[in-house]
Design an enzyme around this catalytic site. Structure first.
Site, PDB file in Angstrom:
ATOM      1  N   ARG A  57     -30.521 -20.315 -15.621  1.00  0.00           N
ATOM      2  CA  ARG A  57     -31.638 -19.454 -15.167  1.00  0.00           C
ATOM      3  C   ARG A  57     -32.520 -20.369 -14.382  1.00  0.00           C
ATOM      4  O   ARG A  57     -33.686 -19.993 -13.804  1.00  0.00           O
ATOM      5  CB  ARG A  57     -31.833 -18.715 -16.097  1.00  0.00           C
ATOM      6  CG  ARG A  57     -32.998 -17.710 -15.720  1.00  0.00           C
ATOM      7  CD  ARG A  57     -33.515 -16.497 -16.674  1.00  0.00           C
ATOM      8  NE  ARG A  57     -33.466 -17.004 -18.426  1.00  0.00           N
ATOM      9  CZ  ARG A  57     -34.542 -17.779 -18.817  1.00  0.00           C
ATOM     10  NH1 ARG A  57     -35.471 -17.919 -18.122  1.00  0.00           N
ATOM     11  NH2 ARG A  57     -34.154 -18.092 -19.853  1.00  0.00           N
ATOM     12  N   TYR A 111     -37.033  -4.635   6.639  1.00  0.00           N
ATOM     13  CA  TYR A 111     -35.888  -4.140   5.896  1.00  0.00           C
ATOM     14  C   TYR A 111     -36.633  -2.935   4.954  1.00  0.00           C
ATOM     15  O   TYR A 111     -37.515  -3.194   4.379  1.00  0.00           O
ATOM     16  CB  TYR A 111     -35.233  -5.320   5.127  1.00  0.00           C
ATOM     17  CG  TYR A 111     -34.154  -4.796   4.088  1.00  0.00           C
ATOM     18  CD1 TYR A 111     -32.878  -4.398   4.689  1.00  0.00           C
ATOM     19  CD2 TYR A 111     -34.317  -4.720   2.823  1.00  0.00           C
ATOM     20  CE1 TYR A 111     -32.082  -4.062   3.662  1.00  0.00           C
ATOM     21  CE2 TYR A 111     -33.397  -4.428   1.913  1.00  0.00           C
ATOM     22  CZ  TYR A 111     -32.150  -4.127   2.534  1.00  0.00           C
ATOM     23  OH  TYR A 111     -31.149  -3.727   1.593  1.00  0.00           O
ATOM     24  N   ASP A 183     -38.299 -13.356   7.101  1.00  0.00           N
ATOM     25  CA  ASP A 183     -37.133 -13.182   6.841  1.00  0.00           C
ATOM     26  C   ASP A 183     -36.235 -13.091   8.286  1.00  0.00           C
ATOM     27  O   ASP A 183     -36.251 -12.446   8.996  1.00  0.00           O
ATOM     28  CB  ASP A 183     -37.064 -11.748   6.242  1.00  0.00           C
ATOM     29  CG  ASP A 183     -35.732 -11.204   5.851  1.00  0.00           C
ATOM     30  OD1 ASP A 183     -34.862 -11.684   6.401  1.00  0.00           O
ATOM     31  OD2 ASP A 183     -35.709 -10.243   5.246  1.00  0.00           O
ATOM     32  N   LYS A 208     -25.627 -11.832   3.368  1.00  0.00           N
ATOM     33  CA  LYS A 208     -25.127 -11.480   4.770  1.00  0.00           C
ATOM     34  C   LYS A 208     -24.565 -12.835   5.417  1.00  0.00           C
ATOM     35  O   LYS A 208     -23.481 -13.208   4.713  1.00  0.00           O
ATOM     36  CB  LYS A 208     -26.545 -10.996   5.509  1.00  0.00           C
ATOM     37  CG  LYS A 208     -27.278 -10.293   4.731  1.00  0.00           C
ATOM     38  CD  LYS A 208     -26.660  -8.742   4.583  1.00  0.00           C
ATOM     39  CE  LYS A 208     -27.454  -7.897   3.511  1.00  0.00           C
ATOM     40  NZ  LYS A 208     -28.692  -7.616   3.991  1.00  0.00           N
TER      41      LYS A 208
HETATM   42  C1  LIG Z   1     -29.952  -7.079   3.016  1.00  0.00           C
HETATM   43  C2  LIG Z   1     -31.147  -7.606   3.481  1.00  0.00           C
HETATM   44  C3  LIG Z   1     -32.269  -7.875   2.593  1.00  0.00           C
HETATM   45  C4  LIG Z   1     -31.856  -7.678   1.116  1.00  0.00           C
HETATM   46  O1  LIG Z   1     -30.858  -8.567   0.712  1.00  0.00           O
HETATM   47  P1  LIG Z   1     -29.895  -8.456  -0.524  1.00  0.00           P
HETATM   48  O2  LIG Z   1     -29.217  -9.607  -0.455  1.00  0.00           O
HETATM   49  O3  LIG Z   1     -29.364  -7.158  -0.283  1.00  0.00           O
HETATM   50  O4  LIG Z   1     -30.957  -8.204  -1.686  1.00  0.00           O
HETATM   51  C5  LIG Z   1     -33.508  -8.406   2.973  1.00  0.00           C
HETATM   52  N1  LIG Z   1     -33.752  -8.562   4.569  1.00  0.00           N
HETATM   53  C6  LIG Z   1     -32.996  -8.141   5.177  1.00  0.00           C
HETATM   54  C7  LIG Z   1     -33.238  -8.431   6.648  1.00  0.00           C
HETATM   55  C8  LIG Z   1     -31.591  -7.785   5.018  1.00  0.00           C
HETATM   56  O5  LIG Z   1     -30.635  -7.545   5.781  1.00  0.00           O
END
Ligand SMILES: *Cc1c(COP(=O)(O)O)cnc(C)c1O
Length: 390
Positions: A57, A111, A183, A208
């Protein structure tokens, strides 16, 4: 043993090399070529000192430290921290940067999960949030208050693939002492490295492109040692650390990041160009097309136009279901950035909480399909789309 090797990888190595070797020294005879999975949560502790407590953790066990060094090298950051999801990364970053009474300015193009965090959770903790249309260049400065601490943007934007210019935002953040948080999940560090454009903190959903195989959930935060350490303190107490096996899979996924993303860039460009000629498609959204509103900026700031594209069907909202039912290769599923090509309808996924009018206002009318181009042959993807469109 190899998992004790020091992080002596030279950062001048090129990105595809770093994605394989970054953070791990050259092996000696007998070493495992692949970093071993150390699933143990706890580790033997030295006696008589508070130092050297290794615990999963705390993000300081072997599979965490290696993948964090590698991600920092790929992003060009001093440090990185891997959390249990992209949302965990964004939430803990906001917990680290904002206190009750503080103010956040966010782009309207973010998002859906992040939207909910900013609309519901942060206000409940006493943080005020102002949402700005990122095309209105003067709106950011107008939104500033004495309590503003953070500017948050997403680029490229989910699901419209719009690309934002970070330079004016970075100048504003520097002038006023704010943190610019970006992001850049849609690009991965192969296509875009926000720190090179003045961002202070970069967040990615590692679920992703970074992992790329649809089989783990993870998020990453990159920045200076000090900001990453503040996020780590939040992660430890809010319990957002990932499991070692997820970290091991992430490290394995990263080895092919560069080749995967470059191939996805090429295939998405081919599918996008093909789609512009199809009578059942009213509009194609892809930064690599000259018709894209941010094409010139994308050419300047991105190293690749990405594997994400969107198609607006000429038949509108009623036309999507039959097309999705007929697809045989491209899979109707949420998420993105992996080896399988996926399609999703934002009105039923990331933007389901909004009204149809509100979605249309941010460029997502009914009939809008988002595609994540995978590693299949581009001709097979085009054939699948062609038969499904009829
Ligand atoms: C999927 C996504 C998130 C969130 O990610 P998780 O791993 O599903 O929590 C945040 N920002 C963008 C642009 C995303 O495509």
């Amino acid at each position: 043993m190899s998992d004790d090797l020091q992080p002596d990888t030279p950062s001048r190595l090129r990105r595809s090399t770093l994605s394989i070797h970054g953070g791990r020294a050259h092996g000696a005879p007998g070493d495992a070529v692949v970093q071993p999975l150390v699933q143990s949560v706890n580790h033997v502790q030295p006696v008589g000192t508070p130092e050297g407590v290794l615990y999963t953790r705390y993000a300081n066990t072997p599979n965490a430290t290696l993948v964090q060094r590698r991600l920092a090298l790929l992003e060009g950051a001093e440090a990185s921290l891997v959390l249990s999801s992209g949302m965990g990364a964004t939430a803990c970053t906001m917990l680290a940067l904002l206190r009750p009474g503080d103010h956040l300015i966010t782009s309207a193009w973010i998002y859906g999960g992040t939207r909910k965090l900013f609309d519901v959770e942060l206000p409940a903790m006493g943080v005020t949030v102002t949402t700005v249309d990122p095309t209105e260049s003067r709106a950011w400065r107008r939104a500033l208050t004495r309590n503003t601490r953070v500017i948050f943007v997403e680029s490229p934007v989910n699901p419209t693939t719009r690309v934002l210019d970070l330079r004016p935002l970075s100048a504003l953040a520097q002038e006023t002492g704010l943190a610019l948080v970006v992001d850049s999940t849609f690009a991965s560090p192969v296509n875009f490295r926000p720190l090179e454009h003045g961002a202070d903190v970069v967040i990615q959903s590692a679920t992703k492109y970074l992992n790329g195989h649809h089989d783990i959930l993870a998020g990453v935060v990159c920045g200076t040692e000090s900001v990453v350490d503040e996020v780590r303190q939040k992660m430890m107490v809010w319990g957002q650390a990932p499991d070692p096996f997820a970290l091991w899979l992430l490290e394995r996924g990263l080895k092919t990041l560069d080749v995967r993303v470059k191939r996805q860039n090429e295939s998405a460009q081919r599918v996008a160009e093909w789609a512009t000629q199809h009578p059942a498609i009213a509009r194609v959204h892809y930064p690599g097309l000259p018709s894209h509103p941010d094409h010139a900026l994308a050419r300047e700031v991105l190293d690749g136009f990405g594997g994400m594209l969107a198609l607006e069907l000429a038949g509108g909202g009623e036309a999507t279901a039959p097309v999705l039912e007929r697809l045989r290769l491209i899979t109707h599923a949420p998420s993105l950035g992996g080896v399988d090509s996926l399609v999703s309808e934002p009105r039923y996924t990331s933007h389901a909480a909004m009204t149809a009018d509100a979605r249309a206002a941010i460029g997502i009318p009914d009939g809008f399909l988002r595609f994540s181009i995978g590693l299949e042959d581009a001709d097979d993807l085009i054939d699948d789309l062609a038969q499904a469109l009829g």
